[in-house]
Design a protein around this motif. Sequence first.
Motif, PDB file in Angstrom:
ATOM      1  N   ALA A   1       0.602  -0.808  -0.496  1.00 26.69           N
ATOM      2  CA  ALA A   1      -0.528   0.276   0.073  1.00 26.69           C
ATOM      3  C   ALA A   1       0.783   1.124   0.165  1.00 26.69           C
ATOM      4  N   ALA A   2       1.793   1.323   0.731  1.00 23.58           N
ATOM      5  CA  ALA A   2       3.401   2.434   0.588  1.00 23.58           C
ATOM      6  C   ALA A   2       3.703   2.670  -0.412  1.00 23.58           C
ATOM      7  N   ALA A   3       4.294   1.543  -0.905  1.00 15.94           N
ATOM      8  CA  ALA A   3       4.764   1.443  -2.628  1.00 15.94           C
ATOM      9  C   ALA A   3       4.224   1.684  -3.731  1.00 15.94           C
ATOM     10  N   ASP A   4       2.478   1.576  -3.192  1.00 17.86           N
ATOM     11  CA  ASP A   4       1.339   2.098  -4.352  1.00 17.86           C
ATOM     12  C   ASP A   4       1.330   3.621  -4.244  1.00 17.86           C
ATOM     13  N   ALA A   5       1.159   4.000  -3.658  1.00 18.71           N
ATOM     14  CA  ALA A   5       0.786   5.541  -2.804  1.00 18.71           C
ATOM     15  C   ALA A   5       1.609   6.113  -2.904  1.00 18.71           C
ATOM     16  N   TRP A   6       3.030   6.154  -3.011  1.00 15.97           N
ATOM     17  CA  TRP A   6       4.226   7.178  -3.058  1.00 15.97           C
ATOM     18  C   TRP A   6       3.756   8.065  -4.313  1.00 15.97           C
ATOM     19  N   ILE A   7       3.732   6.994  -5.504  1.00 20.64           N
ATOM     20  CA  ILE A   7       3.485   8.039  -6.897  1.00 20.64           C
ATOM     21  C   ILE A   7       2.505   9.635  -6.143  1.00 20.64           C
ATOM     22  N   ARG A   8       1.492   9.453  -5.371  1.00 21.68           N
ATOM     23  CA  ARG A   8       0.837  10.628  -5.398  1.00 21.68           C
ATOM     24  C   ARG A   8       1.542  11.293  -4.334  1.00 21.68           C
ATOM     25  N   LYS A   9       2.181  10.729  -3.677  1.00 18.53           N
ATOM     26  CA  LYS A   9       2.551  12.112  -2.497  1.00 18.53           C
ATOM     27  C   LYS A   9       3.746  13.294  -2.957  1.00 18.53           C
ATOM     28  N   SER A  10       3.885  14.441  -1.264  1.00 16.22           N
ATOM     29  CA  SER A  10       4.041  14.789  -2.262  1.00 16.22           C
ATOM     30  C   SER A  10       5.827  14.626  -2.054  1.00 16.22           C
ATOM     31  N   ASN A  11       5.870  15.470  -2.330  1.00 11.19           N
ATOM     32  CA  ASN A  11       8.583  14.835  -2.208  1.00 11.19           C
ATOM     33  C   ASN A  11       9.607  16.331  -2.329  1.00 11.19           C
ATOM     34  N   ASN A  12      10.002  15.913  -1.538  1.00 10.85           N
ATOM     35  CA  ASN A  12      11.024  16.900  -1.456  1.00 10.85           C
ATOM     36  C   ASN A  12      12.226  17.317  -1.972  1.00 10.85           C
ATOM     37  N   ALA A  13      12.727  16.059  -2.424  1.00 11.17           N
ATOM     38  CA  ALA A  13      13.914  16.025  -3.319  1.00 11.17           C
ATOM     39  C   ALA A  13      13.543  17.479  -4.090  1.00 11.17           C
ATOM     40  N   SER A  14      15.161  17.142  -4.627  1.00 12.52           N
ATOM     41  CA  SER A  14      14.696  18.361  -5.054  1.00 12.52           C
ATOM     42  C   SER A  14      14.340  17.961  -6.757  1.00 12.52           C
ATOM     43  N   LEU A  15      14.211  16.500  -7.761  1.00  7.71           N
ATOM     44  CA  LEU A  15      13.558  16.370  -8.012  1.00  7.71           C
ATOM     45  C   LEU A  15      12.135  16.496  -8.598  1.00  7.71           C
ATOM     46  N   PHE A  16      11.238  17.158  -7.448  1.00  9.69           N
ATOM     47  CA  PHE A  16      10.236  16.457  -7.391  1.00  9.69           C
ATOM     48  C   PHE A  16       9.638  18.610  -6.714  1.00  9.69           C
ATOM     49  N   ALA A  17      10.369  18.826  -6.215  1.00 11.83           N
ATOM     50  CA  ALA A  17      10.504  20.170  -5.849  1.00 11.83           C
ATOM     51  C   ALA A  17       8.794  20.140  -4.696  1.00 11.83           C
ATOM     52  N   GLY A  18       8.945  18.896  -3.991  1.00 11.61           N
ATOM     53  CA  GLY A  18       7.412  19.444  -3.424  1.00 11.61           C
ATOM     54  C   GLY A  18       6.500  18.437  -4.501  1.00 11.61           C
ATOM     55  N   LYS A  19       6.416  18.306  -5.048  1.00 14.80           N
ATOM     56  CA  LYS A  19       5.438  17.709  -6.007  1.00 14.80           C
ATOM     57  C   LYS A  19       5.145  16.530  -5.599  1.00 14.80           C
ATOM     58  N   SER A  20       4.466  15.441  -6.365  1.00 15.20           N
ATOM     59  CA  SER A  20       3.930  14.403  -6.436  1.00 15.20           C
ATOM     60  C   SER A  20       5.207  13.565  -7.396  1.00 15.20           C
ATOM     61  N   ALA A  21       5.831  12.452  -7.563  1.00 13.25           N
ATOM     62  CA  ALA A  21       6.934  11.520  -8.665  1.00 13.25           C
ATOM     63  C   ALA A  21       5.325  11.549  -9.951  1.00 13.25           C
ATOM     64  N   LEU A  22       4.138  11.730  -9.788  1.00 12.90           N
ATOM     65  CA  LEU A  22       3.325  11.196 -10.606  1.00 12.90           C
ATOM     66  C   LEU A  22       3.138  12.587 -11.604  1.00 12.90           C
ATOM     67  N   ARG A  23       2.969  13.413 -10.658  1.00  9.30           N
ATOM     68  CA  ARG A  23       3.615  14.981 -11.725  1.00  9.30           C
ATOM     69  C   ARG A  23       3.823  15.645 -11.553  1.00  9.30           C
ATOM     70  N   ARG A  24       5.608  14.666 -11.798  1.00 12.47           N
ATOM     71  CA  ARG A  24       5.880  15.024 -12.615  1.00 12.47           C
ATOM     72  C   ARG A  24       6.195  13.844 -13.722  1.00 12.47           C
ATOM     73  N   MET A  25       6.293  12.568 -13.385  1.00 11.60           N
ATOM     74  CA  MET A  25       5.687  11.679 -14.966  1.00 11.60           C
ATOM     75  C   MET A  25       4.683  12.488 -15.638  1.00 11.60           C
ATOM     76  N   MET A  26       3.599  13.069 -15.806  1.00 11.61           N
ATOM     77  CA  MET A  26       2.849  13.843 -16.390  1.00 11.61           C
ATOM     78  C   MET A  26       3.435  14.502 -17.747  1.00 11.61           C
ATOM     79  N   SER A  27       4.489  15.706 -16.962  1.00 12.29           N
ATOM     80  CA  SER A  27       4.922  16.831 -17.713  1.00 12.29           C
ATOM     81  C   SER A  27       4.489  15.697 -19.335  1.00 12.29           C
ATOM     82  N   GLY A  28       4.428  14.908 -19.545  1.00 12.94           N
ATOM     83  CA  GLY A  28       4.131  14.126 -21.173  1.00 12.94           C
ATOM     84  C   GLY A  28       5.534  13.458 -21.356  1.00 12.94           C
TER      85      GLY A  28
END
Length: 133
Positions: A86-113
């Motif tokens: 459940a944690a692994a599957d939810a991770w992509i939607r959680k905000s992330n403070n790593a510089s790659l994500f700048a506080g946004k989720s991994a899914l948001r980054r991946m959704m650039s197309g």
Amino acid sequence: MSATAPAKPIDARALSGAGLRTFFRIAGVWKLSTDEQTTLLGGPARSTFFNWKKDRDVELSKDTLERISYIIGIYKALQILLPEPAAADAWIRKSNNASLFAGKSALRRMMSGHVSDLFLVRQYLDAQRGGWP
């Protein structure tokens, strides 16, 4: 000296069917909307996307296969890093403070197309695991 046998050509049709089956399973556990799925797959027409869901006996482009490969790698890395499914599957939607994500989720980054963003998320997760597989 022994000669090496030439590499067998890749069976793109076989890879396509297996890749789509796996992609749609991951999309289900990640609870991706149709729009999210089509964006991650590179923006196929909706009719093409629904044909892929119905009949997976297709030959995908190299771009689409590459995208699916990154998504499978992201999924695999998350299952290793976060053994609670459940944690692994939810991770992509959680905000992330790593510089790659700048506080946004991994899914948001991946959704650039852009396929490069899938690569970057995969690379980030592999680095968290301690390197490439």
